[in-house]
Design a protein around this motif. Structure first.
Motif, short mmCIF file in Angstrom:
data_model
loop_
_atom_site.label_atom_id
_atom_site.label_comp_id
_atom_site.label_asym_id
_atom_site.label_seq_id
_atom_site.Cartn_x
_atom_site.Cartn_y
_atom_site.Cartn_z
N THR A 377 0.90 -1.20 -0.03
CA THR A 377 -0.10 -0.06 0.02
C THR A 377 0.85 1.29 -0.07
OG1 THR A 377 -0.20 0.01 2.31
CG2 THR A 377 -1.75 -1.05 1.26
N GLU A 378 0.25 2.37 -0.21
CA GLU A 378 0.84 3.61 -0.43
C GLU A 378 1.47 4.02 0.83
OE1 GLU A 378 -0.18 8.36 -0.86
OE2 GLU A 378 -1.03 6.83 -2.70
N VAL A 379 0.76 3.67 1.96
CA VAL A 379 1.09 4.18 3.47
C VAL A 379 2.25 3.19 3.83
CG1 VAL A 379 0.32 4.25 5.79
CG2 VAL A 379 -1.18 5.11 3.83
N ASP A 380 2.19 1.74 3.65
CA ASP A 380 3.17 1.15 4.03
C ASP A 380 4.53 1.48 3.41
OD1 ASP A 380 1.69 -0.30 5.80
OD2 ASP A 380 0.95 -1.79 4.26
N CYS A 381 4.33 1.59 1.97
CA CYS A 381 5.55 2.22 1.07
C CYS A 381 6.40 3.40 1.73
CB CYS A 381 5.15 2.49 -0.41
SG CYS A 381 6.67 2.82 -1.24
N ARG A 382 5.55 4.45 2.08
CA ARG A 382 5.89 5.58 2.81
C ARG A 382 6.87 5.38 4.16
NH1 ARG A 382 4.07 11.19 3.47
NH2 ARG A 382 2.47 10.67 2.06
N ASN A 383 6.02 4.54 5.04
CA ASN A 383 6.67 4.13 6.30
C ASN A 383 7.77 3.28 6.25
OD1 ASN A 383 4.79 5.62 7.45
ND2 ASN A 383 3.15 3.97 7.72
N SER A 384 7.78 2.28 5.21
CA SER A 384 8.76 1.47 5.11
C SER A 384 10.28 2.04 4.75
CB SER A 384 8.31 0.40 3.84
OG SER A 384 9.91 -0.44 3.69
N CYS A 385 10.01 3.24 4.03
CA CYS A 385 11.11 4.08 3.76
C CYS A 385 11.76 4.84 4.98
CB CYS A 385 11.16 5.01 2.50
SG CYS A 385 12.53 5.73 1.78
N LEU A 386 10.73 5.48 5.76
CA LEU A 386 11.08 6.14 6.91
C LEU A 386 11.82 5.35 7.98
CD1 LEU A 386 7.90 8.38 7.80
CD2 LEU A 386 10.39 9.18 7.64
N GLN A 387 11.55 3.88 7.93
CA GLN A 387 12.13 3.24 9.00
C GLN A 387 13.27 2.50 8.78
OE1 GLN A 387 8.63 0.64 9.76
NE2 GLN A 387 7.32 2.51 10.60
N ASP A 388 13.67 2.66 7.33
CA ASP A 388 14.80 2.00 6.80
C ASP A 388 15.88 3.01 6.52
OD1 ASP A 388 16.74 0.52 5.37
OD2 ASP A 388 15.20 -0.34 4.00
N CYS A 389 17.23 2.58 7.26
CA CYS A 389 18.16 3.55 7.41
C CYS A 389 18.74 3.64 6.08
CB CYS A 389 18.85 3.53 8.50
SG CYS A 389 19.77 1.77 8.31
N ILE A 390 18.74 2.77 5.11
CA ILE A 390 19.42 2.72 3.79
C ILE A 390 18.53 3.44 2.68
CG2 ILE A 390 19.99 1.08 1.88
CD1 ILE A 390 20.76 -0.93 4.07
N CYS A 391 17.25 3.54 3.03
CA CYS A 391 16.24 4.01 1.96
C CYS A 391 16.50 5.63 2.04
CB CYS A 391 14.86 3.83 2.26
SG CYS A 391 13.73 4.31 1.32
N ALA A 392 16.53 6.12 0.84
CA ALA A 392 16.44 7.45 0.55
C ALA A 392 15.36 8.11 -0.15
CB ALA A 392 17.74 7.95 -0.47
N VAL A 393 14.95 7.23 -0.99
CA VAL A 393 13.59 7.50 -1.56
C VAL A 393 12.71 6.30 -2.09
CG1 VAL A 393 12.41 8.43 -4.09
CG2 VAL A 393 14.28 9.50 -2.87
N ALA A 394 11.62 6.26 -1.81
CA ALA A 394 10.65 5.08 -2.27
C ALA A 394 9.52 5.53 -3.31
CB ALA A 394 9.73 4.74 -1.15
N ILE A 395 9.60 4.59 -4.33
CA ILE A 395 8.66 5.19 -5.41
C ILE A 395 7.38 4.07 -5.35
CG2 ILE A 395 8.42 5.18 -8.04
CD1 ILE A 395 10.40 7.24 -6.79
#
Length: 805
Positions: A377-395
């Protein structure tokens, strides 16, 4: 009288040019051994027709020269070849020698470049733009056509494996990151990984394979003919035409095909008369932003971590929130993150809620993936990036797929056809330009905070009652102070805008300015004070304390500040932060050491002509950005020398940009620019007419005249009524052909009377009473650069009385 003067000037100019062209005609463009040119004068080797010149071209604002070939008869003197990005200091020489051909040496005699040609007997600058070296048997041993840089001229060909390289920018002739090759019978465009020549794949343009069909023969040569057609010559002598046809007459137009610094390969035409400008005949690719897709790494149309947007078939590059350009003077350079991000760094933070997410529509970085989540889901995609120290951007795409991406981000593009969303992670309270972690979250500070919970208890247990009483009081006071600080931080955090601006407290700015002690100046909006703030180091700032701010305008203040905070241009003063507490509204700008343009222009010493012209260019570039290149158009409304600041290198910075727009909704009574500053206000303010960006064009025209003349627009103290109003007097002088008087016989300005007259004409067009007659800032910029012809302007006001001829 004016006609007679112009005729005399034209005849005089022709007489001056006659010896040059006579020499060229006598030698038929031939250059003898031992001939030389120096990077100190305007001497050149011309082709017989005078269409092309070979010699030194001085780079603007430097004492460096480029050995090059250019179109000699058109105003912009377009360069079509240069000596392998070698810059020569003033006093360098190029000599034609028998052993090495063309040899470029520095003033100290050090060899900077040579054509590596043996047995040279002579040289010739041809009317095709080809500089050729010949041996004693008249055989060609070297030519500029066989050693191209970024341009192909008519009659020039490219064999298999031949290539062109772009320059780094419009004015930087170092090798750029784009390449054109004629490869296996096809025109191929690709990016390269500097400083190597490794070509990234796949190509972002390929004309379509010639020769795969059994009925067609392979391509063996790329050519541009004198009629402006570019084509591939096949082995069977058939031609495969590229691009669109040309309808212009070959006898009336110049043509060139150039790999521009932005990676677009373009065929241009230009009328052979000096009137006109280069016009695009065709260009490839159609959309360089979306056509570059490098699966195996490598840079895209813009630098790493940036976003490419197509505008008028050309790419423009912008940086995402929380990022800034590595080179602020090059919008096509890569971007850096303005905050510390990483798994180890995140552990050092005292709070888990350290990041926020910016949502960007129609934006994608199609590479740099490291994880695919599906279905999601869109919400899960956003939160997954927030909680991942490697993630800079999620599409997040419409098919419920989440692509997580890591730094560096490449091939970023804005595409209206892309239906997904980009969630870019930004550290909260990011300070633009700061590359240090928040001082409140350093390891030492963290350790002290942790230790602080233990040490007071230990002391309390081992001390006397009196000492304990003192310590308990201090502990309570400290607890109260920390609580208040956290509460203030929460309150301040709620008002931090969706931009990379720092939110200061009023107390912080009061301390930074030493109680608002040193006043730098005042205007319609407020008073400016000098100060210094701690942001990693002691940074000098200018703090503008706005006049009483209406409470009901708070929403508009935030909305407009949000727009202004996203502006970024080398000719705009950088806004660092702001304060909004109760009725107090303050803005914090970078401090510029060389004061205002007013101080610079109207002092005791007249600044030199070239420096003044570069200042005019800088103001024009800044206004063009505000009017056309911002996400939201900003009208300055108060352009005047007092609002133009100069940095330590005397580069122009426009200040208070957007401030008038920001305050006008609830603050029109502050005399923003509705009444404005005497001498700079456009007439439509007083005539109940719609106010557009043309009001800034009017003010720019007035100020351009001030820059030309080094005098104020209104000077009643001179005692001469006919010269008191600069705009009226300037038109009189132009009409009567007495520009000498206008510039008070400034010899530097009069050295190039044609340029002086062009600038005066541009200023007169800008101050036309009818806004529809004024050029846009883009058109004014093109006229300043000489790429667009400047027609003779009419009287700026049909109601202005001028002296008769």
């Amino acid at each position: 009288m004016a006609f007679a003067f112009a005729l005399t000037q034209t005849l005089f100019s022709l007489l001056l040019l006659l010896p040059i062209y006579s020499t060229v005609a006598q030698t038929n463009g031939a250059i003898t051994l031992g001939a030389s040119l120096s990077a100190t004068d305007n001497s050149s080797w011309f082709s017989p027709s005078g269409d092309f010149a070979f010699g030194f071209r001085q780079l603007s604002n430097t004492d460096l020269f480029l050995l090059s070939i250019w179109y000699a008869k058109i105003p912009d003197k377009t360069i079509v070849w240069y000596a392998n990005e070698t810059l020569a200091p003033r006093g360098s020489q190029v000599n034609l020698t028998a052993d090495n051909g063309l040899v470029l040496t520095s003033p100290q005699g050090q060899q900077l470049w040579n054509s590596s040609s043996l047995n040279v007997a002579s040289g010739v600058m041809n009317d095709t733009g080809n500089f050729v070296l010949k041996d004693s048997n008249s055989n060609e041993v070297w030519s500029s056509f066989n050693n191209p840089t970024d341009t192909i001229l008519p009659t020039q060909t490219m064999e298999n494996e031949g290539s062109l390289f772009s320059r780094q920018s419009e004015t930087n002739f170092s090798k750029g990151r784009f390449q054109v090759r004629f490869l296996d019978g096809n025109l191929v465009l690709n990016t390269i990984n500097l400083p190597s020549t490794y070509a990234n794949g796949p190509p972002y343009y390929k004309n379509g394979t010639i020769g795969d069909n059994n009925n067609s023969s392979p391509g063996i040569q790329l050519a541009l003919n004198e009629s402006g057609y570019m084509y591939i010559v096949r082995e069977n002598k058939q031609r495969f035409v590229l691009g669109e046809g040309v309808v212009n007459s070959e006898t009336d137009y110049y043509y060139r095909a150039t790999l521009d610094f932005d990676g677009v390969f373009t065929l241009y035409s230009h009328p052979k008369t000096s009137i006109g400008s280069w016009t695009v005949v065709w260009s490839v690719p159609e959309n360089i932003c979306t056509d570059i897709f490098l699966e195996n790494g490598g840079i895209g149309a813009c630098g790493f971590n940036s976003i490419c947007t197509l505008k008028d078939s050309r790419p423009t590059c912008k940086y995402p929130p929380g990022y800034s350009l590595i080179d602020p003077n090059d919008q096509y350079s890569s971007c850096k993150v303005d905050f510390i991000q990483g798994c180890e760094e995140d552990k050092l933070s005292s709070t888990k809620d350290i990041y926020s997410v910016e949502e960007l529509t129609y934006t994608d970085w199609p590479t740099s993936d490291y994880l695919r989540l599906e279905p999601f889901t869109e919400v899960d995609c956003r939160n997954s990036c927030l909680q991942d120290c490697i993630c800079a951007v999620a599409i997040f795409t419409e098919n419920k797929t989440c692509w997580k991406k890591k730094l560096p981000l490449s091939n970023g593009r804005y595409d209206g056809k892309f239906s997904g969303k980009a969630f870019i992670k930004v550290r909260k309270s990011t300070i633009p330009g700061s590359h240090l972690p928040n001082p409140n979250n350093t390891p030492d500070r963290e350790k002290k905070n942790q230790d602080g919970l233990i040490i007071p208890g230990s002391v309390l247990l081992g001390s006397s009652v009196f000492v304990n009483f003192i310590l308990i009081g201090a502990f309570c006071y400290g607890f109260f102070f920390i609580y208040q600080k956290k509460r203030n931080k929460i309150n301040r955090g709620s008002s931090v805008l969706d931009i990379n601006l720092h939110c200061f407290t009023y107390k912080e700015l009061q301390d930074a300015t030493n109680g608002f002690m040193e006043e730098l100046g005042k205007g319609a909006f407020g008073i400016v004070y000098k100060g210094a703030i701690q942001m990693g180091s002691n940074i000098p700032v200018a703090v503008k304390k706005l006049y009483s701010f209406a409470q009901d305008s708070d929403k508009e203040f935030k909305a407009e500040l949000n727009i202004i905070g996203k502006t970024h241009h080398k000719n705009l003063v950088r806004l660092i932060g702001f304060c909004e507490e109760g009725q107090q509204r303050l803005l914090v700008y970078e401090f510029l050491s060389n004061g205002t343009l007013a101080d610079f222009l109207f002092g005791d010493l007249r600044p030199n002509w070239k420096q003044r012209i570069q200042i005019a260019f800088g103001i024009a570039r800044g206004l063009l950005y505000l009017h056309e290149e911002c996400s939201t158009q900003i009208i300055h409304c108060d352009i005047k020398p007092q609002n133009i600041l100069l940095d330590e290198y005397y580069e122009t910075r426009i200040s208070d940009f957007g401030l008038a727009k920001l305050l006008m909704m609830g603050q029109s009574h502050t005399n923003t620019a509705i009444r404005g500053t005497k001498g700079y206000v456009a007439p439509e303010w007083f005539r109940n007419m719609p106010v557009t960006a043309k009001v800034d064009v009017y003010s720019f025209g007035v100020m351009l005249l001030e820059i030309i003349c080094c005098r104020r627009s209104v000077d009643m103290a001179s005692g001469r009524e006919e010269t008191a109003i600069l705009t009226d007097w300037a038109y009189d002088c132009f009409r009567e052909g007495t520009l000498d008087a206008l510039v008070e016989h400034d010899m530097e300005a009069l050295e190039d009377r044609e340029e002086l007259e062009r600038f005066v004409m541009i200023a007169i067009w800008c101050i036309q009473e009818d806004p529809s007659l004024r050029p846009t800032m883009r058109k004014a910029m093109q006229m300043l650069e000489g790429v667009v012809d400047v027609p003779v302007p009419p009287s700026p006001s049909p109601f202005t009385t001028t002296t008769s001829l």
